[in-house]
Design an enzyme around this catalytic site. Structure first.
Site, PDB file in Angstrom:
ATOM      1  N   TRP A 167       0.878  -1.192   0.000  1.00  0.00           N
ATOM      2  CA  TRP A 167       0.000   0.000   0.000  1.00  0.00           C
ATOM      3  C   TRP A 167       0.901   1.224   0.000  1.00  0.00           C
ATOM      4  O   TRP A 167       2.117   1.079  -0.026  1.00  0.00           O
ATOM      5  CB  TRP A 167      -0.939  -0.020   1.226  1.00  0.00           C
ATOM      6  N   ASP A 168       0.311   2.416   0.029  1.00  0.00           N
ATOM      7  CA  ASP A 168       1.195   3.595  -0.037  1.00  0.00           C
ATOM      8  C   ASP A 168       1.828   3.931   1.316  1.00  0.00           C
ATOM      9  O   ASP A 168       2.531   4.917   1.454  1.00  0.00           O
ATOM     10  CB  ASP A 168       0.493   4.821  -0.657  1.00  0.00           C
ATOM     11  N   TRP A 169       1.589   3.071   2.315  1.00  0.00           N
ATOM     12  CA  TRP A 169       2.285   3.207   3.604  1.00  0.00           C
ATOM     13  C   TRP A 169       2.833   1.867   4.081  1.00  0.00           C
ATOM     14  O   TRP A 169       3.261   1.756   5.228  1.00  0.00           O
ATOM     15  CB  TRP A 169       1.357   3.777   4.687  1.00  0.00           C
ATOM     16  N   ASN A 433     -13.992   1.130   0.841  1.00  0.00           N
ATOM     17  CA  ASN A 433     -13.207   2.356   0.920  1.00  0.00           C
ATOM     18  C   ASN A 433     -12.949   2.916  -0.474  1.00  0.00           C
ATOM     19  O   ASN A 433     -12.250   2.294  -1.274  1.00  0.00           O
ATOM     20  CB  ASN A 433     -11.862   2.078   1.592  1.00  0.00           C
ATOM     21  N   GLU A 434     -13.569   4.061  -0.780  1.00  0.00           N
ATOM     22  CA  GLU A 434     -13.274   4.873  -1.975  1.00  0.00           C
ATOM     23  C   GLU A 434     -13.660   4.247  -3.313  1.00  0.00           C
ATOM     24  O   GLU A 434     -13.251   4.743  -4.360  1.00  0.00           O
ATOM     25  CB  GLU A 434     -11.787   5.300  -1.985  1.00  0.00           C
ATOM     26  N   GLU A 531     -11.468  11.142   6.282  1.00  0.00           N
ATOM     27  CA  GLU A 531     -10.039  10.922   5.992  1.00  0.00           C
ATOM     28  C   GLU A 531      -9.417  12.235   5.581  1.00  0.00           C
ATOM     29  O   GLU A 531      -9.968  12.942   4.742  1.00  0.00           O
ATOM     30  CB  GLU A 531      -9.840   9.945   4.817  1.00  0.00           C
TER      31      GLU A 531
END
Length: 856
Positions: A167-169, A433-434, A531
């Site tokens: 993921w981006d983290w 989510n999104e 968020e």
């Protein structure tokens, strides 16, 4: 139980070792010393081979009972990660393909006195690729994560923790393993599979009742009659029911009326009251003579998601009423606490959730790219009053809707809702989510003639399947199909609104790394901010554990490797550069540490500005926007040691943002902002009563610890659960009154003080960027440490005003009462709460004191 020691072997048998269950391949290899820490340096990429192999878990076990005495025996897996064939005594019992499902296999005809059980895994990465290849209909984007994430492809084709492919983290560790409990069940006649309690309040009768649902597997060939007794002694409530269990799997629902003369104490969110629970005993006495006794904790609370017209504003409200009271939601977003779920212990969860509650949070959103959390997570939230916005596990992607996939999802959803619905902490189910936004904003560049197909898939999955099951299983809480969504407006537009980010409806997610984050006008005056965030680096002590000295620079390969968000390190530099001088130290390690410090200062100050904006917008409508009733920043916790949006580092250490959150989420808070050269101060309150308070304002020149001027405005009424303007003056008049002050030479601090020791935190407002501040001098900071009972007292002294004073005791586990503060007095006392035994000597030798002017 079949927990404990199993054998684990690689696909070709070249690696064979002992492995713990619950567990996964990576942690088994690590425990046996066959690999290094997977989080060390570049190991996420070096160890890709582990996820690409097909591993097998096996063990022999003696049946601990006489097989002939039981009518039915099952092998039950609470969680298998993910794709596996299950064999007992070389007979295939079945297959698993969903990490979030519970699997129960009938082994009555296969079990022997001594048994050999095997779980043959298939690489999740190759399975996902294969599923994608076989999906002959339309493509299901995205195929792969962006290259900066160094991840695996087609995660949307496998019912597995979506962020485990990167993921981006977070890193890519597509685990394999038996990640939850595994056991043998044996029973005659009947067996209780699920048991849940849901409270309802009847307004007309002003009384509570409980819906007690029990789901049974009945093995006898004819119905079984019996009595069920429900007893809640504290509420003088006892009821008896005659029941009949039909053969097969079925449920009985009992309605328990709570004694009207009993005073029921409701469960309240953190900061709004107590989290009272009552002990309840349910006894099943069936004619077959076997008795089941179930002990539970029962809580009473109601939840409504209110979406109604607002006078003077187009659109609808979006807020939660708990026990009839509107509650401003304060908190953050929760991600998995580790790439390897078996390392997430009760203590890990408790530390992170306690830190959330200690920062005045009352809610967390369990985000849809992770896992449905373990039972203990929700138990702790129940106990601490942390409300949970629960996503279903679908995130930032489109998903297939073929028959097999839908059947698997239906089983997953009904299992998870049955498992979790008794928890008062869960206040909302959310479909994904999104993914509404992904279609509405066309993230995946789908040609317009094909969009209809994807919309149809979307409605099939989230509305016709997930929503349908949620509504049939749980009538006690609201459901939204996505986040962000326009709520009822999205429903009206066929479940997909053309702009899910519309501030007049539902919730919004908002990220902007190019504007000035100190400028509140860039933020959306939304109904609910679910968020929003900015990145920072974790402390040096956290990074040090997984790096080597050559990595300790902001531009090292390691620093680039750990940053999974495209351009993230540069964005942080840009945000810092707007308001602070960038570090120029000739010593590269000192420069790296200064950069880490500044990213944390910047992140804390940005999210403070944004959150305060959301809080002061709760009671007003301006140009049709406002009535903001929730602020959940992205994100609470970290999955590994890397730059991210988190306020808690991997391991639980508080970043400066988390200390700031303790203040910007305080129940009583004065907030300042500027508009058209006017200074405004609002009083924000979550308290249940109005308070008459005094607003105290101090103006300091940067060059002096003595205030240039002070102001006390008495008799300020701050209304219960609202945000009201309490002070307004033009900046020029204000500065003129404080002789010799300019925007660059002075700073404002302010607090609210009331009777009986009621006091808000002291807040600050900068009139210019700190890189332009005039008169700031380098200070001599010192601290003395002493022990008092089980905490430690740090007394700080300064010779000059010091912005962003930070105490860091390296890797000693614990937290301070305050940190990153503006020091405007000679002396300040800070308390250190240790999470493990330490000593004055250890704290003194580890302490590093930093303030803004220590960055050179």
């Amino acid at each position: 139980s079949l927990r404990g020691s199993w054998r684990l072997r690689s696909g070709n048998g070249s690696v064979s070792l002992r492995a713990e269950v619950p567990g996964c391949v990576h942690t088994a290899l690590l425990r046996r010393g066959l690999i290094q820490d997977p989080y060390y340096r570049f190991n996420d990429v070096m160890y890709r081979w582990i996820s690409l192999d097909n591993w097998t878990y096996s063990r022999t076990f003696k049946t601990p009972f006489d097989v002939r005495k039981w009518q039915k025996m099952n092998l039950v897996f609470e969680g298998v990660d993910t794709v596996a064939q299950i064999l007992l005594n070389n007979v295939t019992l079945g297959r698993t393909d969903n990490m979030f499902n519970r699997y129960s296999f009938d082994i009555t005809s296969v079990i022997q006195e001594v048994n050999f059980v095997e779980v043959r895994f298939l690489s999740a990465v190759s399975y996902a690729a294969e599923q994608s290849r076989c999906h002959k209909a339309h493509s299901i984007p995205p195929a792969c994560p962006p290259p900066v994430q160094k991840g695996e492809c087609h995660v949307n084709f496998i019912r597995k923790e979506q962020c485990s492919f990167s993921w981006d983290w977070g890193p890519s560790f597509p685990t394999q393993g038996i990640w939850k409990d595994v056991r043998i069940e044996a029973y005659n006649y009947y067996h209780l599979i699920y048991f849940s309690i849901t409270p309802f309040f009847v307004k007309s009768a002003q009384r509570w009742y409980l819906e007690v649902e029990s789901i049974f597997d009945v093995v006898s060939s004819k119905p079984i009659a019996g009595l069920v007794t429900v007893n809640i002694p504290k509420l003088q409530t006892q009821q008896m029911f005659s029941v009949k269990l039909q053969p097969g799997e079925g449920s009985i629902v009992l309605l328990v009326n709570i004694n009207k003369s009993a005073a029921v104490e409701a469960w309240w969110p953190n900061g709004h009251g107590r989290q009272t629970g009552y002990n309840m005993t349910t006894t099943f006495m069936m004619e077959t003579g076997c008795q089941i006794e179930k002990f539970s904790k029962v809580y009473f609370r109601t939840v409504e998601l209110v979406q109604e017209p607002i006078p003077g504003s187009p659109g609808l409200s979006f807020y939660f009423r708990i026990n009839g009271l509107p509650i401003f939601i304060k908190g953050s977003n929760w991600i998995p606490a580790d790439s390897f779920q078996d390392r997430v212990t009760y203590d890990t969860l408790r530390l992170l959730l306690k830190s959330a509650a200690d920062a005045n949070m009352n809610a967390l959103r369990v985000w849809g790219g992770g896992v449905y959390e373990q039972d203990e997570f929700y138990d702790i939230c129940d106990e601490m009053g942390i409300m949970v916005w629960q996503d279903f596990m679908f995130a930032c992607a489109l998903y297939p809707t073929n028959q097999n996939y839908l059947e698997s999802v239906r089983a997953e959803v009904s299992h998870q809702v049955r498992r979790l619905k008794s928890h008062p902490s869960i206040i909302l189910w959310s479909g994904n989510n999104e993914n509404e936004a992904a279609i509405a904003s066309n993230w995946f560049s789908i040609p317009s003639p094909d969009i209809g197909l994807y919309i149809q898939d979307y409605v099939t999955l989230y509305v016709k399947n997930i929503r349908e099951i949620v509504l049939s299983e749980d009538k006690s809480r609201p459901f939204v199909a996505s986040s962000p969504t326009n709520g009822l407006e999205s429903v009206k537009e066929g479940w997909l609104s053309w702009d899910p980010y519309d501030t007049h409806y539902g919730d919004t997610h908002f990220y902007d790394y190019n504007s000035d984050c100190w400028n509140w006008t860039v933020y959306p005056k939304t109904r609910f901010a679910s968020e929003y965030g900015f990145q920072s680096w974790p402390s040096f002590s956290t990074i040090e554990k997984v790096s080597s000295p050559e990595d300790w620079s902001y531009t090292s390969n390691f620093s680039l490797h750990r940053q999974h968000h495209e351009g993230g390190n540069i964005q942080m530099l840009q945000e810092i550069g707007r308001h602070f001088k960038l570090p120029q130290s000739p010593d590269p390690v000192k420069q790296f540490k200064d950069m880490i410090y500044l990213t944390q200062v910047m992140q804390a100050q940005c999210i403070k500005t944004e959150t305060e904006f959301y809080r002061f917008s709760q009671s007003e409508i301006i140009n049709g926007e406002g009535h903001t009733m929730g602020a959940l920043y992205w994100q609470l916790n970290d999955i590994w040691q890397a730059p991210s949006w988190a306020s808690l580092e991997y391991g639980g250490k508080w970043k400066l943002l988390h200390y700031f959150a303790q203040n910007f989420f305080a129940p009583l808070l004065p907030v300042a902002y500027e508009e058209k050269e006017m200074l405004h101060i609002y009083g924000v309150s979550d308290l249940h009563e109005d308070h008459k308070l005094t607003l105290r304002v101090f103006v300091h020149a940067w060059s002096s610890l003595e205030p240039v001027c002070t102001l006390a405005k008495e008799g300020v009424t701050v209304e219960a659960q609202s945000a009201v303007p309490i002070y307004k003056e033009s900046i020029s008049d204000f500065l003129e009154r404080c002789r010799n002050c300019t925007r660059k030479s002075c700073v404002i601090t302010f607090c609210l003080v009331g009777e009986d020791g009621l006091r808000s935190p002291t807040n600050h407002y900068f009139l210019s960027s700190l890189k332009d501040a005039v008169g700031l001098e380098k200070t001599q900071l010192s601290a003395s440490v002493s022990q008092q009972d089980d905490v430690y007292i740090f007394v700080l002294q300064t010779t000059a005003i010091a912005p962003f004073v930070t105490l860091d005791v390296g890797s000693i586990k614990g937290r301070f009462s305050d940190n990153g503060f503006l020091m405007t007095e000679k002396k300040k006392m800070v308390v250190f709460y240790p999470w493990e035994p330490t000593s004055v000597e250890e704290l003194e030798s580890s302490l590093i004191l930093t303030s803004l002017l220590d960055v050179v």
